[in-house]
Design a protein around this motif. Structure first.
Motif, mmCIF file in Angstrom:
data_model
loop_
_atom_site.group_PDB
_atom_site.id
_atom_site.type_symbol
_atom_site.label_atom_id
_atom_site.label_comp_id
_atom_site.label_asym_id
_atom_site.label_seq_id
_atom_site.Cartn_x
_atom_site.Cartn_y
_atom_site.Cartn_z
ATOM 1 N N ASN A 108 -9.822 3.534 1.608
ATOM 2 C CA ASN A 108 -8.566 2.857 1.292
ATOM 3 C C ASN A 108 -7.509 3.855 0.807
ATOM 4 O OD1 ASN A 108 -8.791 3.298 -1.542
ATOM 5 N ND2 ASN A 108 -10.067 1.488 -1.751
ATOM 6 N N THR A 109 -6.283 3.405 0.695
ATOM 7 C CA THR A 109 -5.154 4.292 0.401
ATOM 8 C C THR A 109 -5.357 5.093 -0.874
ATOM 9 O OG1 THR A 109 -3.653 2.765 1.502
ATOM 10 C CG2 THR A 109 -2.674 4.352 0.002
ATOM 11 N N TYR A 180 -1.304 10.338 4.396
ATOM 12 C CA TYR A 180 -1.633 10.536 2.979
ATOM 13 C C TYR A 180 -1.121 11.869 2.457
ATOM 14 C CZ TYR A 180 -4.473 6.506 3.968
ATOM 15 O OH TYR A 180 -4.889 5.249 4.360
ATOM 16 N N LYS A 183 2.304 10.801 1.546
ATOM 17 C CA LYS A 183 2.339 9.910 0.377
ATOM 18 C C LYS A 183 2.086 10.644 -0.941
ATOM 19 C CE LYS A 183 1.371 5.407 2.433
ATOM 20 N NZ LYS A 183 0.420 4.276 2.560
#
Length: 652
Positions: A108-109, A180, A183
């Motif tokens: 997951n993130t 990611y 991010k």
């Protein structure tokens, strides 16, 4: 996947009070420990840890569980991450299969952001130590600052190559997603171009209290007027700069042990102090101090010493943060260094003994420091002096403790040579304005609350819920204990009256409870209690060496949380420390047999009441002669309840 044997070894080794003690300052409270909740803003402890049961409970938020549940709640670990953290803390080798690139993408993130940050941390260290550019530029810079190899490794310091895509290319090559990388802020993406945010900078990883890498700070080493000297990671799902303190991971134990925290401004200030030997030091990393950061320290100590550079303008700006510390009910001291010096340079030039002596000698109470700094500018100007006094009194108004307020007012009157009456009057005016402000803000919500309050009926006590909960508690705590039980046999005496004759026998607690409930055909009404009941009975029946800690760690998270609530419910009363007031409550373990018998008898009385109510309903529906049988049964049940109540010493 982590092997079950590794998980079992971690649970056997880890101590909940030791692990939580890394994040919260715990104080002894009987057989338990108490502290301030790490999940809410509070000034009175409502957080309880039980070393005996190896569980914790936060009465302010309702959260609770075992050591893994704490790490998952507090540090937002996944279950495997919590197990790995504990394994690392207790030097346990764990067996696991390596993650494939596909598994990395499926994470997951939040997990992915952590994975990327950890990779970046290892990459920057490798570049610093293993490449020519890293050694010539990055390592040379750290050596010039006086950092030893040990210190560099302790703080995971690194270097980012002075190339546009070196890090990004390597991360993509290793299977990390560009999504990611962007991010976390490690890679900047502009249309079709990708480049490294920290190109050509020495790297300072910013870690959480548990040591997870949240973000980075990077310092440029060339004179470039267009580029910022220091650059931090942008805000992300894992990095919130207002809630993080640089160095807290390395400082937490020392802060708790020394019962004091030194607060500085920069990364190198923290590292230089740590290397010199003062380890209870953290930094706000160049950002303005926030309430969240102060609360982070407040979990570990009530005392903060703010360290300022010798620059007078910087000191005045930083004094604003002192008011925030006072609002949290903490004790704050302030210490400045000679002009031209900062904590980094001063620590580098002095030995540990000299540094400690300087801090002890020059750390002043905030009011003395504030008065001395502001008084210099205002001593020859009456208007400025009045503003200075008002500024100091405004700071005093932030303190929640009224006794401390009064003492500080007296001190301010002495330093500023002004009457206490005037200062108390000024304080009262400030307090009145604050009350009026809060009153206006809360007026609307208060009206809404009053409407709700009048509309909501008083909630009835759920007797069955309480008794079922009590049975679960008894089984968990004393299920394997062997006790003498006095059973009551219903007999008819010579006069034809029903009486209860006591018969004493010895039995294990769980066998007694199970047989009595079976005999009376009593079922749990609460589905969750029913599930826990049968799981506990099964575990006690199969394992003569039943251990509460092992059982809690073997069940699902929601059941584990419910069990924690049941077991820790009575522990909230130890927060008040009754023994200190020479009040010694009777311990449950001293009267286990009586506790079990009374709980089951109370449940029987409850079911009798329910049965009588059913008969009453049937009687109301019809008044035919056939209902005489029902009335007879009501009479019999009422008589039985009377006998049981006498045994329970209750008056009907």
């Amino acid at each position: 996947m982590i092997s079950q044997s590794s998980i079992d070894l971690v649970f056997e080794t880890a101590r909940v009070e030791e692990v939580i003690g890394d994040f919260v300052q715990l104080k002894k409270a009987g057989s338990n420990f108490k502290g301030l909740s790490p999940f809410s803003d509070e000034r009175s402890p409502s957080f309880m840890v039980s070393p005996v049961k190896q569980i914790w409970k936060d009465f302010s938020s309702g959260k609770g569980g075992n050591v893994v549940a704490f790490l998952m709640e507090h540090e937002h670990f996944t279950y495997p991450e919590a197990i790995k953290y504990l394994a690392k803390r207790y030097n346990i080798e764990i067996e696991e299969t390596e993650q494939s690139n596909e598994q990395k993408e499926q994470a997951n993130t939040r997990e992915s952001l952590y994975l990327v940050s950890e990779f970046a941390n290892a990459y920057f260290q490798r570049i610093l130590h293993k490449t020519d550019q890293g050694q010539a530029i990055g390592l040379s810079y750290f050596k010039e600052r006086g950092f030893t190899n040990e210190t560099i490794k302790t703080f995971d310091l690194g270097y980012s190559l002075d190339e546009w895509q070196a890090f990004t290319d390597e991360a993509l090559k290793q299977g990390y997603s560009i999504e990611y990388l962007e991010k976390t802020g490690l890679t900047i993406v502009k249309e079709t171009k990708r480049f490294d945010r920290f190109k050509g900078r020495v790297m300072f990883p910013i870690k959480s209290m548990s040591g997870r890498v949240l973000g980075f700070g990077g310092r440029i080493l060339i004179n470039d007027k267009k580029a910022a000297k220091y650059l931090n990671s942008p805000e992300s799902d894992i990095y919130h700069k207002s809630k993080v303190l640089y160095g807290i991971y390395h400082a937490k134990q020392s802060i708790s042990k020394e019962d004091n925290c030194y607060l500085v401004e920069g990364y190198t200030d923290v590292i230089q102090f740590y290397q010199t030997g003062i380890k209870n030091v953290v930094s706000s990393s160049g950002t303005a101090l926030t309430s969240d950061q102060i609360r982070l320290i407040n979990r570990l100590t009530k005392n903060i010493t703010v360290l300022f550079d010798g620059d007078a303008a910087g000191m005045r700006a930083s004094l604003r943060g002192v008011d925030l510390i006072l609002e949290q009910g903490m004790d704050v001291k302030v210490c400045s260094f000679p002009e031209g010096e900062d904590p980094d340079s001063f620590a580098r030039k002095n030995t540990l003994e000299e540094l400690k002596l300087y801090l002890e000698t020059n750390a002043k109470d905030f009011i003395q420091f504030k008065a001395s700094v502001l008084f210099e500018d205002s001593k020859n100007d009456p208007i400025k002096k009045a503003d200075t006094v008002r500024d100091i009194v405004n700071s005093i108004s932030k303190i929640p403790d009224r006794i401390k307020k009064e003492i500080y007012i007296q001190e301010c009157a002495r330093i500023m040579d002004i009457s206490e009456e005037v200062l108390f009057s000024t304080l009262a005016q400030i307090d009145k304005k604050e009350v009026q402000k809060e009153s206006k803000q809360g007026q609307q919500s208060k009206k809404a609350f009053e409407v709700i309050k009048h509309q909501q009926p008083v909630k009835k006590v759920d007797v069955q819920y309480i008794l079922e909960r009590k049975i679960i508690e008894v089984l968990l705590l004393y299920g394997n204990e062997v006790e003498d039980f006095e059973d009551l046999v219903l007999k008819e005496n010579d006069k034809g009256e029903l009486v209860l004759e006591p018969v004493v026998h010895q039995s294990k607690v769980f066998e007694k409870v199970f047989l009595d409930l079976q005999e009376d055909e009593m079922e749990f009404s609460n589905p969750r209690f029913k599930t826990i009941y049968y799981k506990v009975i099964e575990a006690l029946n199969q394992n003569p060496n039943f251990e509460l800690k092992t059982f809690i760690n073997s069940v699902d998270a929601d059941i584990s949380s419910e069990i924690t609530s049941i077991l820790m419910d009575d522990e909230r009363y130890t927060l008040d420390d009754w023994n200190r007031m020479q009040i010694y409550p009777k311990q449950k373990k001293d009267t286990i047999g009586q506790l079990v018998s009374e709980t089951i008898l109370s449940l029987r009385c409850f079911f009798i009441d329910q049965k009588v109510k059913e008969f009453q309903q049937e009687t109301l529906k019809s008044i035919q002669d056939t209902n005489r049988n029902i009335l007879e049964e009501v009479k019999d049940y009422s008589g039985l309840k009377m006998l049981l109540s006498r045994k329970l010493n209750r008056v009907l």
